[in-house]
Design an enzyme around this catalytic site. Sequence first.
Site, PDB file in Angstrom:
ATOM      1  CB  ALA A   1      -0.887   0.014   1.237  1.00 51.04           C
ATOM      2  CE  LYS A   2       5.476   4.622  -0.122  1.00 51.95           C
ATOM      3  NZ  LYS A   2       6.532   3.709   0.342  1.00 51.95           N
ATOM      4  N   GLY A   3       0.445   5.807   0.679  1.00 51.12           N
ATOM      5  CA  GLY A   3      -0.471   6.935   0.817  1.00 51.12           C
ATOM      6  C   GLY A   3       0.305   8.222   0.856  1.00 51.12           C
TER       7      GLY A   3
END
Length: 394
Positions: free
Chosen positions: A82-84
Amino acid sequence: MPSWVLKTGPVRQRQMIVNFPVVLDNGRVEVFEGFRVQHNVSRGPTKGGIRFHPEVDLNETTALAMWMTWKCAIVNIPYGGAKGGVRVDIKKLSKRELEKLTRRFISEISMIIGPDVDIPAPDMGTNAQVMAWIMDTYSVGKGSTVTGVVTGKPVPLGGSEGRVEATGRGVITATAEACQVMEMPLEGARVVVQGFGNVGSIAAKLAVERGAKVVGISDRVGGIYNANGLPIHDLIQQYASVEGGITDFKDADQVNNEELLTLDCDILIPAATTEQLHGGNANDVKAKLIVEGANGPTTPQADEILADRGVFVIPDVLANAGGVVVSYFEWVQDLQAFFWEENEVNTKLEKIIKNSFANVLGTMQQHKTTMRTAAYIIGVKRVADATVTRGIYP
Ligand code: NAD
């Protein structure tokens, strides 16, 4: 993020775009845009950093999320990627504004994160304090303290011993494994490190502790070189917190970053940023072993040149995976509310990196390819196997 990763156009499993207001110290309201992308959940909850940077966008966030999927699969920890991030220049924010921005962003994405779902971590522009605010914000919403929602926290708030040194330790563990394969003793080897931040300084320190001679080191401002070796412990004490500080060190020659990468040495550790080794300089690299501490420091063109020249490259997805491995340990400790001593963390980390290195090396030999392709063969296969075995619902 290198352009060649963005071009791959990864398919994400879930993405969220949020626009949210923050009241600044001067009373003005500013609206920020933020993202959270969960790339793949076949092997477990998703895991990846939160970046606060003016250039954050959905494409880059998605590519970085995909990168995390492969990295976690290559070292066989039970996560997808994931990444944000939030598009913001944190240099323009006060500490209070940064806290408000963090808390509001997390409350906006709180329905898709959680210890069983998606576990954020620090990235560019975020640190242990930001992780503490994330943990607090999520916990307030739940009505109880949920330490396992985020990793990279301060140790007293459920952080792990050994997390700060984890990436550099993984880099040097992988380096030592490669040295054995190459029959080139790490003891006495001449090492050059690009980058004097978390990864570069710790990798340099641990290399020296294993008897290597760090002859060159640099940061964004410039580098220094001494063929007899640099006093890394002293340099860390004096200059680690000051960008450009190492260039004040007198007992060394000054080199710029381009020169540093082509210095005469046995091992080169690019631990700064992307696309440092490219078609223009890969032929001039003298090192026999390159260990990618940074993400994406080598372009595909440089990769080909280095492979043709027989330079051994340990790819980022393996070499710098120590950080996410100890983040995994932090999450495990939080879920059990039972904390390990630093020695235990380091021993378990080294075991995972050594096993992963051996797996990737075996795959490389089996398929007569590079370490990078071998790493992706393993990572993609693990994700594909999990996807196929789980089947399609309904
Ligand atoms: P950091 O901000 O602590 O340090 C970065 C260092 O690189 C600084 O010394 C900076 O001056 C230097 N630098 C930046 N641009 C440079 C340039 N163009 N030329 C030379 N030096 C330059 O960052 P970090 O946490 O050490 O991360 C370094 C790299 O490792 C990044 O690519 C990051 O994505 C990757 N990485 C970090 C971790 C981690 O746990 N910190 C984990 C995996 C990967």
